[in-house]
Design a protein around this motif. Structure first.
Motif, PDB file in Angstrom:
ATOM      1  N   UNK A 114     115.924  48.995  54.058  1.00 45.47           N
ATOM      2  CA  UNK A 114     117.065  48.767  53.181  1.00 45.47           C
ATOM      3  C   UNK A 114     117.438  47.294  53.215  1.00 45.47           C
ATOM      4  N   UNK A 115     117.954  46.803  52.101  1.00 46.97           N
ATOM      5  CA  UNK A 115     118.498  45.443  52.051  1.00 46.97           C
ATOM      6  C   UNK A 115     119.976  45.440  52.388  1.00 46.97           C
ATOM      7  N   UNK A 116     120.560  46.634  52.420  1.00 45.05           N
ATOM      8  CA  UNK A 116     122.007  46.761  52.527  1.00 45.05           C
ATOM      9  C   UNK A 116     122.467  47.111  53.931  1.00 45.05           C
ATOM     10  N   UNK A 117     123.739  46.803  54.149  1.00 42.86           N
ATOM     11  CA  UNK A 117     124.447  47.208  55.357  1.00 42.86           C
ATOM     12  C   UNK A 117     125.718  47.909  54.893  1.00 42.86           C
ATOM     13  N   UNK A 118     126.107  48.961  55.607  1.00 42.81           N
ATOM     14  CA  UNK A 118     127.325  49.703  55.290  1.00 42.81           C
ATOM     15  C   UNK A 118     128.332  49.475  56.406  1.00 42.81           C
ATOM     16  N   UNK A 119     129.511  49.042  56.032  1.00 37.79           N
ATOM     17  CA  UNK A 119     130.572  48.794  57.004  1.00 37.79           C
ATOM     18  C   UNK A 119     130.941  50.100  57.705  1.00 37.79           C
ATOM     19  N   UNK A 120     130.891  50.127  59.030  1.00 31.79           N
ATOM     20  CA  UNK A 120     131.259  51.342  59.757  1.00 31.79           C
ATOM     21  C   UNK A 120     132.766  51.615  59.730  1.00 31.79           C
ATOM     22  N   UNK A 121     133.557  50.644  59.321  1.00 31.76           N
ATOM     23  CA  UNK A 121     135.019  50.803  59.290  1.00 31.76           C
ATOM     24  C   UNK A 121     135.513  51.405  57.977  1.00 31.76           C
ATOM     25  N   UNK A 122     134.952  50.923  56.828  1.00 28.31           N
ATOM     26  CA  UNK A 122     135.498  51.364  55.535  1.00 28.31           C
ATOM     27  C   UNK A 122     134.439  51.938  54.592  1.00 28.31           C
ATOM     28  N   UNK A 123     133.171  51.858  54.964  1.00 27.97           N
ATOM     29  CA  UNK A 123     132.109  52.400  54.124  1.00 27.97           C
ATOM     30  C   UNK A 123     131.621  51.474  53.033  1.00 27.97           C
ATOM     31  N   UNK A 124     132.131  50.251  52.953  1.00 21.70           N
ATOM     32  CA  UNK A 124     131.675  49.288  51.948  1.00 21.70           C
ATOM     33  C   UNK A 124     130.198  48.985  52.186  1.00 21.70           C
ATOM     34  N   UNK A 125     129.408  49.050  51.109  1.00 25.22           N
ATOM     35  CA  UNK A 125     127.971  48.772  51.210  1.00 25.22           C
ATOM     36  C   UNK A 125     127.610  47.606  50.305  1.00 25.22           C
ATOM     37  N   UNK A 126     126.788  46.698  50.831  1.00 32.44           N
ATOM     38  CA  UNK A 126     126.350  45.534  50.064  1.00 32.44           C
ATOM     39  C   UNK A 126     125.082  44.990  50.718  1.00 32.44           C
ATOM     40  N   UNK A 127     124.391  44.097  49.983  1.00 32.48           N
ATOM     41  CA  UNK A 127     123.294  43.351  50.591  1.00 32.48           C
ATOM     42  C   UNK A 127     123.847  42.720  51.869  1.00 32.48           C
ATOM     43  N   UNK A 128     123.055  42.691  52.904  1.00 32.63           N
ATOM     44  CA  UNK A 128     123.524  42.183  54.200  1.00 32.63           C
ATOM     45  C   UNK A 128     124.091  40.770  54.077  1.00 32.63           C
ATOM     46  N   UNK A 131     121.722  46.665  63.280  1.00 30.70           N
ATOM     47  CA  UNK A 131     120.999  47.236  62.136  1.00 30.70           C
ATOM     48  C   UNK A 131     119.843  46.363  61.662  1.00 30.70           C
ATOM     49  N   UNK A 132     119.628  45.215  62.268  1.00 25.98           N
ATOM     50  CA  UNK A 132     118.605  44.296  61.772  1.00 25.98           C
ATOM     51  C   UNK A 132     117.182  44.830  61.904  1.00 25.98           C
ATOM     52  N   UNK A 133     116.926  45.755  62.822  1.00 25.44           N
ATOM     53  CA  UNK A 133     115.594  46.359  62.902  1.00 25.44           C
ATOM     54  C   UNK A 133     115.269  47.115  61.617  1.00 25.44           C
ATOM     55  N   UNK A 134     116.256  47.809  61.088  1.00 23.41           N
ATOM     56  CA  UNK A 134     116.087  48.543  59.823  1.00 23.41           C
ATOM     57  C   UNK A 134     115.892  47.552  58.677  1.00 23.41           C
ATOM     58  N   UNK A 135     116.684  46.477  58.675  1.00 24.89           N
ATOM     59  CA  UNK A 135     116.573  45.471  57.629  1.00 24.89           C
ATOM     60  C   UNK A 135     115.193  44.795  57.681  1.00 24.89           C
ATOM     61  N   UNK A 136     114.757  44.379  58.875  1.00 24.20           N
ATOM     62  CA  UNK A 136     113.465  43.690  59.019  1.00 24.20           C
ATOM     63  C   UNK A 136     112.312  44.567  58.538  1.00 24.20           C
TER      64      UNK A 136
END
Length: 182
Positions: A119-133, A110-115
């Motif tokens: 978005x500053x955030x990443x969403x966990x593909x396992x549980x959906x938790x979202x936070x700043x990377x 997902x770092x291409x999207x971040x760069x």
């Protein structure tokens, strides 16, 4: 040539008011005489301009390992959105702070999207938790931000927990120390 850099990065992807924050840190470090206030050609990045190591750095832990008298010994402030990882044996492993599952492959993909700043955030593909990377767990210190302090030739052991806390207090965010060694 053996290259060592210790990079201090606030744990936020998009720190507002970069100029004010970076100037505050440079003034503080030069006031402590850890660096010179004026720029010189002692950096390794970009145009090579950096704040040279100051005499006050001799009172840091492991000061005998600092690059006094070396051509690359200065602090360079980077104000571009960048990814900071170790250069040797980086494992690209990360975990979710919520479900504790390994999510490194998806996070690093997902770092291409971040760069791009989408978005500053990443969403966990396992549980959906979202936070700043930066809120995710990493086996090896790495960081993602639009501000970094790159200390050329300074080994990481020279940065005491107290010094890292002082950085964090002045910036208002926890700091991560990333060690680069080629």
């Amino acid at each position: 040539m053996n290259v060592i850099q210790s990079i201090l990065v606030p744990q936020i992807s998009s720190l507002p008011h970069l100029g004010a924050h970076s100037q505050r840190i440079v003034r503080w470090l030069s006031g402590q005489r850890l660096i010179d206030a004026q720029l010189s050609t002692c950096g390794r990045l970009g145009n090579g301009m950096a704040h040279a190591i100051g005499e006050g750095a001799r009172r840091l832990p492991y000061a005998e390992r600092l690059p006094f008298g070396q051509p690359y010994n200065g602090l360079q402030v980077v104000t571009l959105r960048s990814i900071y990882t170790p250069t040797r044996d980086f494992l690209e492993e990360a975990g979710c702070p919520e479900c504790r599952q390994e999510v490194g492959v998806a996070l690093f993909e997902s770092l291409d999207v971040w760069m791009a700043g989408v978005s500053d955030n990443f969403t966990c593909p396992e549980c959906g938790h979202e936070d700043d990377i930066n809120g995710f767990l990493f086996l090896q210190p790495c960081a993602f931000s639009n501000l970094a302090f790159v200390f050329n030739g300074w080994p990481p052991e020279c940065f005491s927990p107290q010094l890292l806390e002082q950085f964090a207090e002045r910036l208002g965010f926890p700091m991560r120390l990333v060690h680069v060694h080629d």
